[in-house]
Structure formats: C-alpha cells, structure tokens
Design an enzyme around this catalytic site. Sequence first.
Site, short mmCIF file in Angstrom:
data_model
loop_
_atom_site.label_atom_id
_atom_site.label_comp_id
_atom_site.label_asym_id
_atom_site.label_seq_id
_atom_site.Cartn_x
_atom_site.Cartn_y
_atom_site.Cartn_z
N GLY A 1 0.78 -1.23 0.00
CA GLY A 1 0.00 0.00 0.00
C GLY A 1 0.81 1.27 0.00
N LEU B 1 -4.37 -5.34 -4.48
CA LEU B 1 -3.29 -4.36 -4.48
C LEU B 1 -1.96 -4.98 -4.03
CD1 LEU B 1 -2.71 -1.29 -4.88
CD2 LEU B 1 -3.01 -1.05 -2.41
N ASP B 2 -0.92 -4.80 -4.85
CA ASP B 2 0.45 -5.23 -4.51
C ASP B 2 0.55 -6.72 -4.19
OD1 ASP B 2 1.22 -2.57 -4.79
OD2 ASP B 2 0.90 -2.12 -2.68
N ALA B 3 -0.35 -7.51 -4.74
CA ALA B 3 -0.37 -8.94 -4.43
C ALA B 3 -0.12 -9.81 -5.66
CB ALA B 3 -1.70 -9.32 -3.78
#
Lengths: 284, 284, 284, 284
Positions: C201, C227-229
């Site tokens: 994040g 998100l960001d995964a």
Amino acid sequence: MNKITILIHCKDQSGIIASVTNFIALNGGNIIYIDQHVDREQNIFFMRLESEFFTESFSTKNFKSSFKENLVEKFGMKWRIYSSELKPKMALFISKYDHCLYDLLGRYNSGELNLEIPFIISNHTDLKPIADSFKIPFYHIPVTKATKDEAENKQLELLEKHQIDFIVLARYMQIVSSKLINKYTNKIINIHHSFLPAFVGAKPYHSAYKRGVKIIGATSHYVTEELDAGPIIEQDVTRVTHTHAIKDLIAKGRDLEKIVLANAVKLHANRKVMVFNNKTIIFS
Amino acid sequence: MNKITILIHCKDQSGIIASVTNFIALNGGNIIYIDQHVDREQNIFFMRLESEFFTESFSTKNFKSSFKENLVEKFGMKWRIYSSELKPKMALFISKYDHCLYDLLGRYNSGELNLEIPFIISNHTDLKPIADSFKIPFYHIPVTKATKDEAENKQLELLEKHQIDFIVLARYMQIVSSKLINKYTNKIINIHHSFLPAFVGAKPYHSAYKRGVKIIGATSHYVTEELDAGPIIEQDVTRVTHTHAIKDLIAKGRDLEKIVLANAVKLHANRKVMVFNNKTIIFS
Amino acid sequence: MNKITILIHCKDQSGIIASVTNFIALNGGNIIYIDQHVDREQNIFFMRLESEFFTESFSTKNFKSSFKENLVEKFGMKWRIYSSELKPKMALFISKYDHCLYDLLGRYNSGELNLEIPFIISNHTDLKPIADSFKIPFYHIPVTKATKDEAENKQLELLEKHQIDFIVLARYMQIVSSKLINKYTNKIINIHHSFLPAFVGAKPYHSAYKRGVKIIGATSHYVTEELDAGPIIEQDVTRVTHTHAIKDLIAKGRDLEKIVLANAVKLHANRKVMVFNNKTIIFS
Amino acid sequence: MNKITILIHCKDQSGIIASVTNFIALNGGNIIYIDQHVDREQNIFFMRLESEFFTESFSTKNFKSSFKENLVEKFGMKWRIYSSELKPKMALFISKYDHCLYDLLGRYNSGELNLEIPFIISNHTDLKPIADSFKIPFYHIPVTKATKDEAENKQLELLEKHQIDFIVLARYMQIVSSKLINKYTNKIINIHHSFLPAFVGAKPYHSAYKRGVKIIGATSHYVTEELDAGPIIEQDVTRVTHTHAIKDLIAKGRDLEKIVLANAVKLHANRKVMVFNNKTIIFS
C-alpha cells in the site's frame, strides 16, 4: 588501565557533547570512541562513548556517582556505564534445531564472543550431547501447557542464580511469557526466520514459498509482548528462485539465521545497541 | 542560522574531542553531528563535526581564524571548515558512454545532488545532445597525442575560470596527467569497472569473463598517478554466472557503475570523505 | 535464419522433453537454449526453448500450426511461440516521479532494451519535457474520480491502436482498474517501493522507518486486482541504519526501484517469465 | 526406482539434445531435470540431466554402456553418469583454524550434506577433539620440509584405501603438491580468503586492509598447480569500512569462508559443477 563504555539518551539540547567530553577530560580520561545520533522526529539525543583512564586511583563506582551528580540530573539523562572488565553473561535457550547452537558455540570456543555462557536451557533433550561436547551445563526444563508456569519459575531461578545479563533464543520453539519479558526487557534476543515485518508467526518459509518472493531473510530482534514485533537488531537476506522448494528455502535460511543471530549477539554483548520507541540505534 | 562542517586530523592525543566540542560550545554552537576515527596503526585521529550557530553576529571567517589560533596549532591539526551555504562545484568529464551521464544528470535535475555542475567537458561530441537537453554548457576538447598538452591547458583554464571544486570522470576514456592530478589532489573522482584491486587497467569485464569470476564489481576512487591505485571511496558488486557473455557483464556492470559513482559523488559533495595514507575514511 | 522462442506448460508427464526436442529436430531446428521446471506441489511442467532454423522454406506460421497439431493437444499444453523478429511494444505510464523514466529511457536510447516504446501516457504534464527530449510521443490523460472511466477508455484506445504488448507503470500514481487488468493479464508491470509482502500500500518508506527495519527493498510485479499482491518478477534490497531519515530511505529506494523495474522489463521483453498460480518462473 | 545424473560436454552441433532425450525416452526414463549451456567462444556444448527409471530391469551399468555405444562416439562426448544411490566420499584436510570444520561437521551431522566423510587429516593435533566429538576418524600427518614427500604418500594411501571421491581443504595451511593435484584433478576444493583474483597468496586480509577496499570476499576453487588460480566454484563478499581493523576483517571473513566453502561442497557433491578451460559451469 580502566576502560568504560557510556550509553546515554535524553532530550536533545545544547551543550551535551561538550559537557560530557569535558567531564571525562577533567576525570583524566581519554576518549577513544564517540558516536552520537539525534532522532529528529522525537527530538532525542543518543550517545555512546568509550574512554580509557590511566590513573591508579580511578574507580568505576566513584566515576558513576560523580557522572550522575554532575550530568545525569542536569540533562535528564537515561544512562548506563559498563566497565570492560565485566563480560556479560548470556543464557542460551534452545529446542531441537542445532544450527544456531553449533554456530554460537563454535564462535564461543574460538574466543570470538566477548561474553560468558553459564548454561543452556532446553525444553528437549535432543541437543544435550552438543552442550556436553562443549562442556557447558545443560538444563532440561520441559514445557507443556500444564507445566508452563512452573517451568518458567525454574528458568527464572537459574537466570537469577547465575546473574544472567541477557538471554538468546536460538530457535527456541516456545512463546516466552510476560513474566520473563518484563524482567528482561530488551535483553531477550530472538531469531525469526523471515525479513520482518513480512511473514510474522509460524512457518515463514512456507509463506515465502507460497507468495513467490525472490528474496528470503532472517531477523534478530528483542522479544516484546507482541509476537515478532520487537525492536529489530539485525537483518540479512539471500536470493531465491522458482527452483527452490520449501526445503531449499529452509536450508538457505539456516545460513542466514546463524549469521544474523551471531551478529546481533555480538552487537548486544559489546554494548552497541540502544533501544528507543521500539527501534534500535546500532553504534558502529 | 549558520551551519558549518569541520574536518580535522592530527596525531592522536588526549583531550582533542573535549577541546573542540568545548570551543564550539563557547562560540555558541550546537553540535548536531560528531564522529571520529583513530587509525591505531598510524596513531592518527580523524574527526568530522557539524555545528549550528544561531547568533546573528556569527561569521564563518572569524570562526575559522579563532579555530586556527586556539586549536590548530595546539594539536598540530590538518583542518578544513565548510559553510553549508556554499555548494561545491563539480566538472563532468565524459567521452562516449552515456549511462553515468544520464544517471548523474537525472539526479542533478531532481535536486538529489547537493552541488552545481557549471559545465561538461568531452573529448568527443557524441553526448552533446544529452548535455543540451539538460541545459548544461558543453565543451568539446578533443585529445590526441599531439594535442594532449594543449587540451589539458584548455581544461585547466575552464576549471579555474569556474572555480571548480572537484572533477568527476564519468567513464572519461583518457588518462589524466600529473598536472591536473597535482592541482586537484583527492579531488578527481573516477569510476573503474571492476572490484579493485582485481582487474586494474583496460577491459576489466573481458578479464573477469576469462577468469570465470562469480561476482563482478565497480569501484569509485580518487585519481592518483598510479593507474587505478588511488584511495577507494565506494565499491559494489553483483553476481554473475557462466551463462553471462562479456556483453552481459558489460550491461550488468553499467548498473553498478552508475550507482557506485553517484554514491561517491554524494559522499564527496557532502564532505564526508577524508583521505590518509592512500585510504579513505567515510563518515556516515 | 529464423529464431523462435517457445514457452509451454502442462501437466507433468513422461516424454515431453523428448517429444518437443525431437519435433524441433525433425523440422530442421537447432536448439540453442532449453530450460525446464517442474512445480512438484502442483505437478506442472514448464519449459522454455530457443531454436534456430536455417532452411529458407521455414515459416513461423506453419511451424506454429504443426506444433499445435502434433504436440499441444497430445500433452494438453498451454503454449506461446515468438519470432525474434518482432520486438514487443511497451507503453509507459507515469505521473510525477522521474527517476524510473530517466533510467528506462536512458537504457532504451542506448539500445539496451529489446523493445519499442510507441508512447508515454501520464496523468500530469510535469514530465512531458523528458519525453520530448527523448522524442517519444507523450499523451496527457488526466484522471479524476469523475473522469476515471473516460480516461481509461482513452488509454485503451491508444493501447489498441498501437498494438501494445505490455504496459509498465513507472511510478504511475493511480490504481489501474479491472478493465485494463483483465485485458492485459500478466502484461502490466508495476514497481512497488518495498520488499513485498512487507509494507503493502501507500507510503512504504514511512512504514519501514517506523518499524525500524535494517533493510529496505523494491519489488516489481504483475498487476492483479488485489493491491500489490500480483506475481513477483524481481526484488532487490539495500541496507539502512538508524541514521537514515525517511527522506534518505526514499533516496536510497529510488536506486532500487530503477534497477528492479529495469530488470523486470528486460525479463518480460525477452520472454523469460512464465506465470502460474500467482508466482513467476524466471528462466535465465 | 533408479535415478541417474548425466553430465556431458562436446563440440556444439545440431541434434544433441534431441538425440539424448530421445535415447532416455527409449530406455523408459523420465527426465526430471535438464539444463544446457553453450560456450559460444569455444563452441562447446554442456548438458546436465537427471532421469528416473521405473522398470525393474534397469541397470546403470547397462545404461552406461548403451549410452556410450549410441551417443558418446557419435558426438565425441566427454561424459560422466552417476547413480544417486552412491554418495560421494569426501576427505577433510585441516590445520588449526576450526570455523570451517565446525560449520561443515555441523551440516554433516544435521543431514544437510549428501556425502560421506570417512576421515579427517591434519598436520596438527589441535582440532582432534572436534573430530572426536563428531566421531570421525582423525589422522595426524605432520608435514615438514623433510617429511613432505612421505606425508603425501601417507595421505594418498588413506585416500585410496577409502576410495575418496574428492578432497576439501578447510583452511589447510600447506601447499598441495602436483602428485595429489594430478591424481585428483578438479576434485580438490580449496577456500581462499579473498575475492579472487584480488589478493592471491598469503595474508589477503592484511592486503585488503592496506589497500583500503570497501568490500572483502572469499572464494572457493579447485586446486591447480598455479596458486589460487584454479576454476572458481563460488564467491561471496561483505562490506567493510575504515572502522574495521585487520582482526575485524578476519572475523567477518570467517563467516564468508564458512558459507562459501559449504556451498561449493554442496555443488560438487550434488554433481552440479563442470569444468572447462579453467572455468566452471554451475548448474542450478
């Protein structure tokens, strides 16, 4: 010759360095190391000094009380002063993994570590032969849900009897309770097998494998009540690829754990670590 | 507010730190950074200090002369004092490789570098468009065996006219002569594309390939008369394998060269480097 | 001479390698690269091959259809075959940070990247001069809550018109929506400024500072809905200490971001990445 | 089930991969690992394969002779075929330093190493207690100028009697003579305490200190007649600063030496190393 190490922190303010260095000069000391840090967010000043005193009349006890009288109150310092004569005493807590144990005892035996190891505690007997081969007393204190409290009392008794300065959890597979943590605040060093704060808790290598990271790590930190959330002393990492199965991550991780824990132990034993606001200042 | 940086070295002796910190306190200064180092083999003391002065009457010039009178002679110090108002002036020397140039100018443009770049000198015209796009004056000074002396005089004229503090050879493919080296001792920063002292001289990536090393590196150092033998400021390395051809080593090496040179430039520009006995002390 | 790259994966089973290599030999090809991987947990076989064909009559199209007929159905393969003649087309999405942009365009200009950049899209105009200086078309598509949908349609139109193969978010400060992600699955590369999964994040350097980590990192990954995964392509880290303020972490991080993103771009453009189960296989 | 590992190299030519993989398929094998490398400068092809055979009638001996008949002569291969049933036998040569010894024996004891250690040879008796505590036979063979030849004959006798496959010099402080090197070509692994080719020969940490490098390293390589010039198997490095005295470099170096040597031993024992032209190909 006497050599002492001074660690202080206080609100940042004018004249601290001059006052302290002047005080040491007036007491006939020669400063051989000085480093300082200011946490600009919190406005806190930190300093580490090593000083040698060559006068025969020097007494660490007198120096401490004079230091307290002249400087501590004036600046509102938190302070610690160590004589280099006294080696810190370290207790080793272990379970069944042997790699950190072999590594630390190998270093200890070679004279690399500036400390004493009065005993080893384990909740299993598997590694007793290693302790024996290094001729270090080994206490088997099993821990079960029912006996946890009693076990901890036995641990505390040993720690106090031997005037232990700090504890190293060398892959000790039990949660340490508040009683011990409160008594040894910032004095219990753990090795966690991930680059914290990634992969808190159990089975970090399994989680790292599942997430497909390209780098794995190990973290040594002081134990606090919140799991794996204490002040970080040292971290290191190594590259991995898709070809590494979980067992390969574990094998590569062992090498990280050994080195990272040994470095953290050396930093602590050499009084190079200060803790503030759940973070460490590591002096060189 | 005035901020100054002090760098000193002298024979190690009792009382230096106390004397200097006391002198600053007496002049109304607040020390915001202090670090020291003792070369125990050579018995030399090194110190770097940053201090703030809030009195309106403070003058760097007066402070310098008072510092000299009270401390320099007493301790036999070599000393430098910088006011933070003056940004150092850096001249860039380049040839045909553009990666270090792009990297440094990108950082310069973003405000990452605490310095000024009055001009760029090159023995070729290939990279002029890059200088132009960053709006930095570009001087083409070709160098041949016959014109080497004349070319160097032109370089010196430009350096002096712009009061250049230090020179960065960003993959400048010419040997710099004694005349320049003597005038800018420990002020000419080179980037060499190997982990010195391995692979001195030309074509280090070819030599690294031939030797079959598993790690390649880059080294930034001050230029001295002996080729690639000056004081090392910064080094970094990266892993390679048997699968990397020479062109791959060159490509991977470019990334090292950029980062290592940029770090060395920042350390020098922030007055964090001292040189003694052909080695550097790098303050944090 | 024709050179093709083959990427396949399927259920692991006997005889795949022999069948594929035999098929290539029968078609007059010479294998110049072969690497394979078996995910033993999922029992999936992955392979990457490069092969050269010297016969004049060779046609990639015919080869593909013959490959499909003879092998794809037999083994239940997912497959991709690329001709080395076609460079992939990459769209750059940027906002206000310029370091990754300078770095990628510098490499592009030097011929280091095996791809084409038909255009740059930004939601701001700040970096237009950089795009101009590299002579790459720049489209300003502002994004607000109200115009987000319309903006994305404009983006899609440009992407399709230019037959873009993959998208690079070079510190593009907008969340990319499902519409784009679904159309370009495993074809949108992001750079996140932490060693994921730590500090997912916003503001990861602030979180890293607060946690007191001794190592910071950067991660390049494919964009997925979470998100960001997404699948991690490349990561790198660098050491920090208590002396580094947040702005220092940001500055050190920029160097990581540049290198990590550039490496991920090169791996993707050279067809060395396969994705399975939200993880990447990275062939050397 | 039988598992074999095949290592081959030969002049690069069309059809090798297809021929070999086809041959294995025809013999009922399932390839579980294949990797290849082409040295484009020398035009040499290298390949490593692992294959499983599930038929009861499989015999490694018959496979070898059939492999030789059908492939070796056709392609002019140099070849080695290993059955996974046979663990390689490693002899340890040591002197007085114990860190590599502790590290290797700790790993051996934990089952991390896929090999057997029939005995340890030392020219001193200092480390005998460590060998004893791990229950490994220890032979004291002193070496002086006068007895060097005789000592080497004793060593050879032991090596032959125990059918030793490879020798590890774990900081063995004697030059190994040609007799041994010729008999165990590319089968004697040494650990040198520098990042070769920097600091060849004695006292590399002293040389590194004197040169003021910012990175020190360790290198594991096969022993050849020229000192410290053999094929490099593995290297690693760590950062140092001006604050590190020679004894600190030595202490930091010990950690590198342990890890680098252990990695080299594992690569060799798992048959992942090929040597050509004084360089190694390291398969993953």
